[in-house]
Design a protein around this motif. Structure first.
Motif, PDB file in Angstrom:
ATOM      1  N   LYS A 149       3.919  -3.687  -4.036  1.00  0.00           N
ATOM      2  CA  LYS A 149       2.925  -4.540  -2.759  1.00  0.00           C
ATOM      3  C   LYS A 149       1.691  -3.035  -2.333  1.00  0.00           C
ATOM      4  CE  LYS A 149       1.992  -6.838   0.909  1.00  0.00           C
ATOM      5  NZ  LYS A 149       0.304  -6.971   0.471  1.00  0.00           N
ATOM      6  N   GLU A 150       2.566  -1.574  -2.791  1.00  0.00           N
ATOM      7  CA  GLU A 150       2.054  -0.985  -2.157  1.00  0.00           C
ATOM      8  C   GLU A 150       0.361  -0.377  -3.594  1.00  0.00           C
ATOM      9  OE1 GLU A 150       5.079  -0.362  -2.044  1.00  0.00           O
ATOM     10  OE2 GLU A 150       5.041  -0.712   0.163  1.00  0.00           O
ATOM     11  N   GLU A 151       1.047  -0.185  -4.852  1.00  0.00           N
ATOM     12  CA  GLU A 151      -0.263  -0.442  -5.532  1.00  0.00           C
ATOM     13  C   GLU A 151      -1.144  -1.092  -5.277  1.00  0.00           C
ATOM     14  OE1 GLU A 151       2.742   1.721  -9.285  1.00  0.00           O
ATOM     15  OE2 GLU A 151       2.665  -0.245  -8.530  1.00  0.00           O
ATOM     16  N   THR A 152      -0.985  -1.981  -5.268  1.00  0.00           N
ATOM     17  CA  THR A 152      -1.676  -3.602  -5.742  1.00  0.00           C
ATOM     18  C   THR A 152      -2.806  -3.662  -3.956  1.00  0.00           C
ATOM     19  OG1 THR A 152      -0.246  -5.586  -6.524  1.00  0.00           O
ATOM     20  CG2 THR A 152      -2.192  -6.214  -5.142  1.00  0.00           C
ATOM     21  N   ASP A 153      -1.985  -3.014  -2.915  1.00  0.00           N
ATOM     22  CA  ASP A 153      -3.438  -3.075  -1.593  1.00  0.00           C
ATOM     23  C   ASP A 153      -4.303  -1.436  -2.950  1.00  0.00           C
ATOM     24  OD1 ASP A 153      -2.130  -5.570  -0.649  1.00  0.00           O
ATOM     25  OD2 ASP A 153      -0.226  -3.738   1.194  1.00  0.00           O
TER      26      ASP A 153
END
Length: 111
Positions: A15-19
């Motif tokens: 999720k963090e990488e996508t954000d």
């Protein structure tokens, strides 16, 4: 997990990488282009120059700092000397075609 095509590649990101990727893309889109639709005229001039060709960019309405920065970038990119006068940049040599492409990429409307 075995991937059969690249469409499922995004499922491997957290999720963090996508954000972070979304924020980077938004910042890239928000970055202003130097020209922003400004009309400029690009032409080749040989008059009163003893037959030497000079590429002229006319009609730049930029601050002094931005104009000087653009001139420096162009001189480095095209490996040419040049000068800046008021709303005009002159580059030594015939660089009209490549210069027009570069200016269009940076948001200028070239005539």
């Amino acid at each position: 997990m075995k991937l059969t095509d690249l469409s499922n590649l995004s499922t491997l990101l957290t999720k963090e990488e996508t954000d972070a990727l979304a924020n980077d893309e938004a910042a890239k889109q928000a970055k202003r282009k130097i020209g922003e639709g400004q009309d400029v005229r690009v032409f080749l001039d040989k008059k009163a120059r003893r037959g030497k060709a000079v590429t002229v960019i006319e009609g730049l309405h930029l601050s002094n700092e931005m104009r000087d920065k653009l001139a420096k970038t162009l001189k480095q990119k095209f490996s040419a000397g040049g000068t800046v006068e008021r709303d005009t940049i002159e580059l030594q040599g015939d660089h009209v075609k490549r210069l027009m492409e570069y200016l269009k990429e940076n948001g200028f409307k070239v005539r």
